[in-house]
Design a protein around this motif. Sequence first.
Motif, mmCIF file in Angstrom:
data_model
loop_
_atom_site.group_PDB
_atom_site.id
_atom_site.type_symbol
_atom_site.label_atom_id
_atom_site.label_comp_id
_atom_site.label_asym_id
_atom_site.label_seq_id
_atom_site.Cartn_x
_atom_site.Cartn_y
_atom_site.Cartn_z
ATOM 1 N N VAL A 30 -7.696 -2.883 3.659
ATOM 2 C CA VAL A 30 -7.642 -1.653 4.439
ATOM 3 C C VAL A 30 -7.520 -0.452 3.504
ATOM 4 O O VAL A 30 -7.849 0.679 3.864
ATOM 5 N N LEU A 31 -7.072 -0.704 2.275
ATOM 6 C CA LEU A 31 -6.970 0.335 1.256
ATOM 7 C C LEU A 31 -7.262 -0.290 -0.090
ATOM 8 O O LEU A 31 -6.754 -1.372 -0.400
ATOM 9 N N SER A 32 -8.068 0.378 -0.875
ATOM 10 C CA SER A 32 -8.423 -0.122 -2.202
ATOM 11 C C SER A 32 -8.427 1.033 -3.191
ATOM 12 O O SER A 32 -9.126 2.031 -2.991
ATOM 13 N N GLY A 33 -7.605 0.911 -4.232
ATOM 14 C CA GLY A 33 -7.536 1.941 -5.264
ATOM 15 C C GLY A 33 -7.887 1.377 -6.620
ATOM 16 O O GLY A 33 -7.513 0.244 -6.938
ATOM 17 N N ARG A 34 -8.591 2.162 -7.442
ATOM 18 C CA ARG A 34 -8.971 1.740 -8.786
ATOM 19 C C ARG A 34 -8.652 2.869 -9.773
ATOM 20 O O ARG A 34 -9.199 3.965 -9.676
ATOM 21 N N GLY A 35 -7.731 2.587 -10.701
ATOM 22 C CA GLY A 35 -7.383 3.579 -11.718
ATOM 23 C C GLY A 35 -6.917 4.897 -11.129
ATOM 24 O O GLY A 35 -7.181 5.969 -11.679
ATOM 25 N N LEU A 36 -6.196 4.835 -10.028
ATOM 26 C CA LEU A 36 -5.843 6.025 -9.251
ATOM 27 C C LEU A 36 -4.764 6.846 -9.958
ATOM 28 O O LEU A 36 -3.730 6.321 -10.380
ATOM 29 N N GLU B 27 -4.877 -3.406 -3.874
ATOM 30 C CA GLU B 27 -5.631 -3.803 -2.686
ATOM 31 C C GLU B 27 -4.623 -4.114 -1.585
ATOM 32 O O GLU B 27 -3.715 -4.934 -1.778
ATOM 33 N N VAL B 28 -4.746 -3.446 -0.433
ATOM 34 C CA VAL B 28 -3.829 -3.652 0.685
ATOM 35 C C VAL B 28 -4.569 -4.375 1.797
ATOM 36 O O VAL B 28 -5.619 -3.918 2.261
#
Length: 590
Positions: A5-11, A33-34
Amino acid sequence: MDSAVLSGRGLSRHFIVKGAPAPVEAVREVSLEVASGALTALVGPDGAGKTTLLRMAAGLLAPSGGSLSVLGVDVAARPQEVQDRISYMPQRFGLYEDLSVQENMDLYADLHGVPADVRRQRFARLLHMTDLARYTARPAGKLSGGMKQKLGLACTLVRLPELLLLDEPTVGVDPLSRRELWEIVQQLVDEERLSVIVSTSYMDEAERCQQVFVMHEGRLLASGAPAELRSRAEGLSFTAMPRAGESARTLQARLIDAREVVVDAVPEGGHVRFIRRADAADGAIGQLLDGLPVTPVPARLEDGFMMLLQAAKVAPARAAQGGSAALVQHGASVAAGGVADGGEAMIEVRDLVRKFGDFTAVASTSFSVARGEIFGLLGPNGAGKTTTFRMLCGLLPASSGFLQVAGVNLRHARAQARAKVGYVSQKFALYGNLTVQENLDFFGGAYGLYGKRLQQRTSQVLEEFQLRGQEHMPSGQLPGGFKQRLAMATGLLHEPEVLFLDEPTSGADPLARREFWRRITSLSEQGVTIVVTTHFMEEAEYCDRIVIQDAGKLLAIGTPREVRAQAGDAGNMEDAFIAIVEKNRSGGAR
């Protein structure tokens, strides 16, 4: 795992802060990764970056670097598309206090364009879940803190979102209301497969979640299921029983000061729960405990959390680096439990009553507090404890009864009494546009400190509360934990005989709470009388005695052990609190 539902990369996200020599890195190179359809927790010390991460997920802040996808949408490129599909409840939800419960819900339904036929069904369900159906005509400003939080959640959910973001939803909420809020959230997850991401300072709340992300100083320290994170402390968690005549608070202070062998220690149910360092020698542990009976206990998420912070080279309690000895020099003789030998009463309350029109907020309350005692005022939101507290501080006159603080009758000489007390409020009450140094100078002058004496006391509290290097920072831009330290520093500048603390650790993580209570223990040992309100029931275990109030009435008074016994030998203070309040309410008092 379901789709993310949420994906962050190098945030990453940084802020330019006035007075800071370089940009503040609130979030640093976070990748996560959520899972969809699950309850997920963000935990970490104050300033870890939890709120910044949630605000980026809600499309309210753009990332400074990296990528962030929410519900499969690039939130930086299309924030409105994300906002149309999610709901976000910030720490301070914007209720309109002059509008009624129903009018607030109508307003948020209008803002989100919820059709009339949909909102009727939605309102009925939300009012039932939050138990607010009886109060639809009541102005939001007249609700208790717990009821306001439930109304805020209902307004957030007037439309059914695909993702719910909750930022510290239970800060300042009593255990009963906290339990009710979590039952609502869990019901939404179970019945509607709602995806929920919640930031929280309560490790027992994070333990309910399927996935936990631990953050520190903007970085992701660890993630996984609660069982995976608490396994880091497996085999290292124990309880120790204090000797006769020694309080759990005194033993806890001794253990938490031994940083070379103990990671964490906290009073619990008359014992002290502690985590030994994995590399600590058995001989060092044995010498520290000096023959005290010790029992191994299963690790819990909070234990794993503290192990992670220790591994990140964080010192949960800095009391070993000088303690609080610089704060006051009263020279009082204090017994091991914190109450002065001889029992000199610093606060006397007899038949205290406070009415607001026809409403009785506090009904015929009596108790006394001895010099050097730590005395806790507990109760549900709206119980009357804040009114009692404000009368004790001299901020609110009593309607009737006798009230004396530090030898001064508050019904006739409130200003004289206030010169002998220090006060730290629940909400940051300093001047946000003034720097740390300017706030200290201002409040020092208000307490009658000038010249060399003011400089000396300011220097002492800056050192004690680790505020060196922050002197020129506007206080309103400090992280929450630093604001709390500054509030404590200003309250102690004039070396008061009595210190009043109103929800002083509200929203603080376990790390900050340990540090705070180590200071309070030192103050008590030096003869300062402490009166504290708190919703963290574990903190009641630090008190020599506590009072539980509800609906203006005093329900229980005594040592933590005596109050647990009154509740049927409850294993911990939260169970005891809930049992005593529910028993009173089931008897017809509400």
